[in-house]
Design a protein around this motif. Structure first.
Motif, mmCIF file in Angstrom:
data_model
loop_
_atom_site.group_PDB
_atom_site.id
_atom_site.type_symbol
_atom_site.label_atom_id
_atom_site.label_comp_id
_atom_site.label_asym_id
_atom_site.label_seq_id
_atom_site.Cartn_x
_atom_site.Cartn_y
_atom_site.Cartn_z
ATOM 1 N N UNK A 50 0.810 -1.216 0.000
ATOM 2 C CA UNK A 50 0.000 0.000 0.000
ATOM 3 C C UNK A 50 0.843 1.266 0.000
ATOM 4 N N UNK A 51 2.145 1.123 0.304
ATOM 5 C CA UNK A 51 3.032 2.289 0.377
ATOM 6 C C UNK A 51 3.656 2.644 -0.968
ATOM 7 N N UNK A 52 3.485 1.803 -1.975
ATOM 8 C CA UNK A 52 4.213 1.960 -3.230
ATOM 9 C C UNK A 52 4.101 3.372 -3.813
ATOM 10 N N UNK A 66 7.473 10.433 -3.288
ATOM 11 C CA UNK A 66 8.519 11.148 -2.551
ATOM 12 C C UNK A 66 9.866 11.122 -3.275
ATOM 13 N N UNK A 67 9.953 10.401 -4.387
ATOM 14 C CA UNK A 67 11.140 10.501 -5.219
ATOM 15 C C UNK A 67 11.948 9.242 -5.420
ATOM 16 N N UNK A 68 11.502 8.115 -4.873
ATOM 17 C CA UNK A 68 12.228 6.865 -5.110
ATOM 18 C C UNK A 68 12.097 6.455 -6.571
ATOM 19 N N UNK A 69 13.150 5.872 -7.125
ATOM 20 C CA UNK A 69 13.128 5.381 -8.505
ATOM 21 C C UNK A 69 12.560 3.966 -8.591
ATOM 22 N N UNK A 70 12.702 3.212 -7.508
ATOM 23 C CA UNK A 70 12.204 1.848 -7.468
ATOM 24 C C UNK A 70 11.532 1.600 -6.122
ATOM 25 N N UNK A 71 10.644 0.606 -6.091
ATOM 26 C CA UNK A 71 9.977 0.230 -4.842
ATOM 27 C C UNK A 71 10.035 -1.279 -4.671
ATOM 28 N N UNK A 72 10.322 -1.712 -3.452
ATOM 29 C CA UNK A 72 10.328 -3.136 -3.110
ATOM 30 C C UNK A 72 9.233 -3.388 -2.082
ATOM 31 N N UNK A 73 8.275 -4.221 -2.446
ATOM 32 C CA UNK A 73 7.207 -4.647 -1.542
ATOM 33 C C UNK A 73 7.781 -5.765 -0.665
ATOM 34 N N UNK A 132 6.547 -7.602 1.504
ATOM 35 C CA UNK A 132 5.693 -8.776 1.727
ATOM 36 C C UNK A 132 5.652 -9.713 0.523
ATOM 37 N N UNK A 133 5.899 -9.168 -0.659
ATOM 38 C CA UNK A 133 5.697 -9.968 -1.877
ATOM 39 C C UNK A 133 6.901 -10.014 -2.815
ATOM 40 N N UNK A 134 7.796 -9.045 -2.741
ATOM 41 C CA UNK A 134 8.978 -9.030 -3.602
ATOM 42 C C UNK A 134 10.165 -9.652 -2.873
ATOM 43 N N UNK A 135 11.186 -10.011 -3.625
ATOM 44 C CA UNK A 135 12.409 -10.565 -3.043
ATOM 45 C C UNK A 135 13.423 -9.451 -2.870
ATOM 46 N N UNK A 136 13.767 -9.148 -1.636
ATOM 47 C CA UNK A 136 14.679 -8.033 -1.351
ATOM 48 C C UNK A 136 16.008 -8.198 -2.075
ATOM 49 N N UNK A 137 16.495 -9.424 -2.137
ATOM 50 C CA UNK A 137 17.815 -9.666 -2.727
ATOM 51 C C UNK A 137 17.863 -9.349 -4.217
ATOM 52 N N UNK A 138 16.706 -9.233 -4.871
ATOM 53 C CA UNK A 138 16.688 -8.886 -6.290
ATOM 54 C C UNK A 138 17.153 -7.461 -6.542
ATOM 55 N N UNK A 139 17.248 -6.665 -5.487
ATOM 56 C CA UNK A 139 17.763 -5.296 -5.607
ATOM 57 C C UNK A 139 19.195 -5.308 -6.112
ATOM 58 N N UNK A 140 19.953 -6.332 -5.730
ATOM 59 C CA UNK A 140 21.365 -6.376 -6.090
ATOM 60 C C UNK A 140 22.190 -5.555 -5.110
ATOM 61 N N UNK A 141 23.401 -5.174 -5.517
ATOM 62 C CA UNK A 141 24.287 -4.430 -4.630
ATOM 63 C C UNK A 141 23.936 -2.954 -4.559
ATOM 64 N N UNK A 142 24.078 -2.376 -3.365
ATOM 65 C CA UNK A 142 23.853 -0.943 -3.169
ATOM 66 C C UNK A 142 25.014 -0.365 -2.362
#
Length: 305
Positions: free
Chosen positions: A180-182, A188-195, A197-207
């Motif tokens: 619901x926060x997407x 607010x300016x994020x380029x990407x959003x990770x849910x 509850x449903x997305x895989x955090x590790x798919x973000x890759x390196x930061x």
């Protein structure tokens, strides 16, 4: 004066009471502020400083709240840099009675001038969220333009500030939260959003930098996402895992007049939006700070109309 007090840590926010308390007196280097609006962070009731003084002596009943905007009504001996009648905002001392009251005594160095075109409600929403974001990104995270920043809890009061400041500085911002926060996070300016509850955090890759406002398992997993030389900054206590080849930092936000001035100037010129949810009165503060459903944004208590 009217004030909210707490007496039992186990009771949490449900133990808050509206009572009458004596007005505070100004000590050396203090100012007395007539509070117009106050902010509150629920985790304050888990902090030792809410319940005991610096010598670990019980100091209840204590007045919580550390963010405020208001007007200077008196100056203690030796106080410089502020004047009676001046509009100010800032961060009250951890070990002293706080801002959920009609008046508060605090050190002048913890306050900054509040411009006349910034509402007291907005001013009271800025100190903890703004300073935490600023210090987390620039002092502890050593953010550089072009880096990638993963912001946990990006729809929250702190996370939304982190997102906006990092974006302004030229970072690529990835925000996390509930489904619901997407849209809020992207607005607010994020380029990407990770849910989470449903997305895989590790798919973000390196930061390059993680600003963690959630902790727990999410914080642990985030350590593995830090690139070589990067930093994991926790604002929810010591991190439970360390990056293999990076830094981990946890910190307690500090008052800083120059940083407060930088933050409020960005609000004035439209570069920074504060994240206010519910606004309530001091008379209704106990109910407002014990919501029956999840609220987005920061709850502000308007002490004066």
């Amino acid at each position: 004066m009217k004030a909210i007090v707490v007496t039992e840590q186990a009771a949490g926010t449900a133990g808050m009471k509206l009572v009458k308390r004596p007005e505070p007196q100004a000590a050396i280097n203090d100012v007395i502020i007539q509070v117009h609006a106050s902010g509150f962070v629920p985790t304050e009731l888990e902090w030792p400083s809410t319940w005991t003084d610096r010598l670990d002596r019980d100091r209840t009943p204590s007045i919580p709240g550390h963010e405020l905007a208001g007007v200077v009504t008196a100056l203690g001996y030796g106080t410089t840099g502020l004047s009676v009648g001046q509009r100010v905002f800032g961060l009250a001392d951890w070990y002293r009675d706080g801002t959920l009251a009609e008046y508060v005594a605090m050190e002048a160095r913890n306050l900054a001038p509040l411009p006349g075109d910034v509402d007291f409600t907005v001013g009271a929403s800025l100190p903890i969220s703004g300073l935490t974001a600023w210090q987390g990104l620039f002092q502890h995270g050593r953010l550089q333009a072009g880096q990638s920043v993963l912001v946990h809890g990006a729809a929250g009061a702190v996370g939304s500030m982190v997102t906006q400041l990092a974006r302004e500085f030229g970072a690529h911002v990835i925000g996390t939260g509930r489904a619901a926060d997407r849209q809020t996070v992207l607005d607010f300016g994020a380029k990407e959003f990770v849910d989470l509850d449903n997305d895989t955090l590790e798919d973000v890759g390196g930061v390059d930098l993680v600003l963690d406002g959630i902790g727990g398992n999410i914080g642990k997993r985030s350590a593995d996402l830090i690139r070589t030389g990067g930093t994991l900054v926790s604002i929810v206590g010591p991190a439970e895992a360390r990056p293999v080849d990076g830094l981990v930092v946890d910190f307690v936000v500090e008052s800083d007049r120059a940083q407060l001035s930088e933050i409020v100037q960005r609000v004035r010129d439209g570069r920074l939006r504060t994240n206010i949810g519910n606004v309530s009165t001091l008379d209704d503060a106990v109910a407002a700070l014990n919501p029956t459903e999840r609220r987005k944004g920061k709850t502000i208590i308007r002490v004066r109309p």
